[in-house]
Design an enzyme around this catalytic site. Structure first.
Site, PDB file in Angstrom:
ATOM      1  N   SER A  47       0.795  -1.228   0.000  1.00  0.00           N
ATOM      2  CA  SER A  47       0.000   0.000   0.000  1.00  0.00           C
ATOM      3  C   SER A  47       0.828   1.279   0.000  1.00  0.00           C
ATOM      4  O   SER A  47       0.331   2.344  -0.360  1.00  0.00           O
ATOM      5  CB  SER A  47      -0.953   0.014   1.199  1.00  0.00           C
ATOM      6  OG  SER A  47      -0.232   0.170   2.410  1.00  0.00           O
ATOM      7  N   LYS A 108       0.571   4.292   6.997  1.00  0.00           N
ATOM      8  CA  LYS A 108       0.114   5.163   5.904  1.00  0.00           C
ATOM      9  C   LYS A 108       0.744   6.543   6.090  1.00  0.00           C
ATOM     10  O   LYS A 108       1.413   6.815   7.083  1.00  0.00           O
ATOM     11  CB  LYS A 108      -1.417   5.315   5.905  1.00  0.00           C
ATOM     12  CG  LYS A 108      -2.205   4.013   5.923  1.00  0.00           C
ATOM     13  CD  LYS A 108      -2.127   3.239   4.633  1.00  0.00           C
ATOM     14  CE  LYS A 108      -2.945   1.951   4.733  1.00  0.00           C
ATOM     15  NZ  LYS A 108      -2.770   1.088   3.541  1.00  0.00           N
TER      16      LYS A 108
END
EC number: 3.4.21.89
Length: 260
Positions: A47, A108
């Site tokens: 990701s 993230k």
């Protein structure tokens, strides 16, 4: 005349009891370092490509944002909120506990601060109705970086505070390229992966991340191995070790794409 001779006395080891004491002290020291200073994490998914790759191992600084119950192993419910808090900055790469399943650690990038309005329009990130500058800088044709066997466009974004990083555009007009407007609540943050078309983040089921859920700020890659190899598979190091990624700082930097 009486002569006096010096004798060196060597104290024998205390045996099992001393060994246990040394082991306990070492474990306590490791616990303090892991809780207060740095904790190692490995990257299990794609990701955050191209900034972080599967097989990257990095240190996360636990003290960057202060401490919450999630800073302590097994997250005992000793207190709520944070102590010695320091707020995340836009562009930080942070490890946090997923809000709807706190057994999971996610990593993230912080893109939205409390009170921000965040939206994706045509693949462009908008903050408070202003487009974040996004420039195509080339393509990467390396499956180890992109996870696909074809060239992938790379766009460099620059956030309002000057933090610059690269993002992948695997699928033009992908499902996450156009979203509703998100208004970040007080005490929460909006998190996104750099691999914009392959990231479960605040655009989807992750939602807004409470400050309490932050564990720490990603700091430096200390080991990286490709091919889903284990670091213990020493015989694979010559072919799979990513020497060019060792000791790379991961916050506030971008990796220059190379076509192959």
């Amino acid at each position: 005349m009486t002569s006096v001779s010096d004798k060196s006395v060597v104290k024998k080891s205390g045996g099992l009891g001393e060994t246990i004491s040394v082991v306990v002290q070492a474990l306590l020291l490791a616990l303090v370092i892991r809780t207060v200073l740095f904790q190692p994490f490995n990257i299990p998914s794609g990701s955050m490509r191209p900034t972080l790759l599967e097989g990257d191992y990095l240190f996360v600084s636990k003290f960057s944002y202060g401490f919450s119950k999630y800073s302590i192993p097994f997250a005992p419910n000793l207190f709520s909120g944070r102590i010695w808090a320091s707020e995340p900055q836009r562009g930080d790469i942070a490890v946090f506990r997923k809000p709807n399943d706190t057994s999971l650690d996610f990593i993230k990038r912080v893109v939205g601060l409390p009170g921000d309005r965040v939206q994706m329009r045509g693949g462009v990130l908008y903050l408070n109705d202003v487009a974040v500058p996004r420039v195509k800088v080339g393509q990467i044709n390396n499956p180890d970086v992109t996870e696909v066997n074809r060239p992938v466009d790379v766009y460099r974004e620059t956030l309002p505070n000057g933090v610059t990083y690269d993002t992948l555009d695997l699928t033009p007009n992908g499902i996450g390229d156009d979203t509703r407007e998100f208004v970040v609540p007080a005490g929460h943050y909006f998190m996104m992966g750099d691999n914009r078309d392959n990231s479960a983040d605040s655009r989807f089921d992750v939602g807004y991340v409470p400050f309490e859920n932050f564990i720490g700020r990603a700091n430096i890659i200390f080991f990286s191995i490709a091919g889903k190899a284990s670091p213990l598979e020493l015989w694979r190091w010559p072919s799979e070790l990513r020497f060019d990624r060792l000791l790379h700082s991961v916050n506030g930097t971008s990796f220059t794409p190379k076509s192959q």
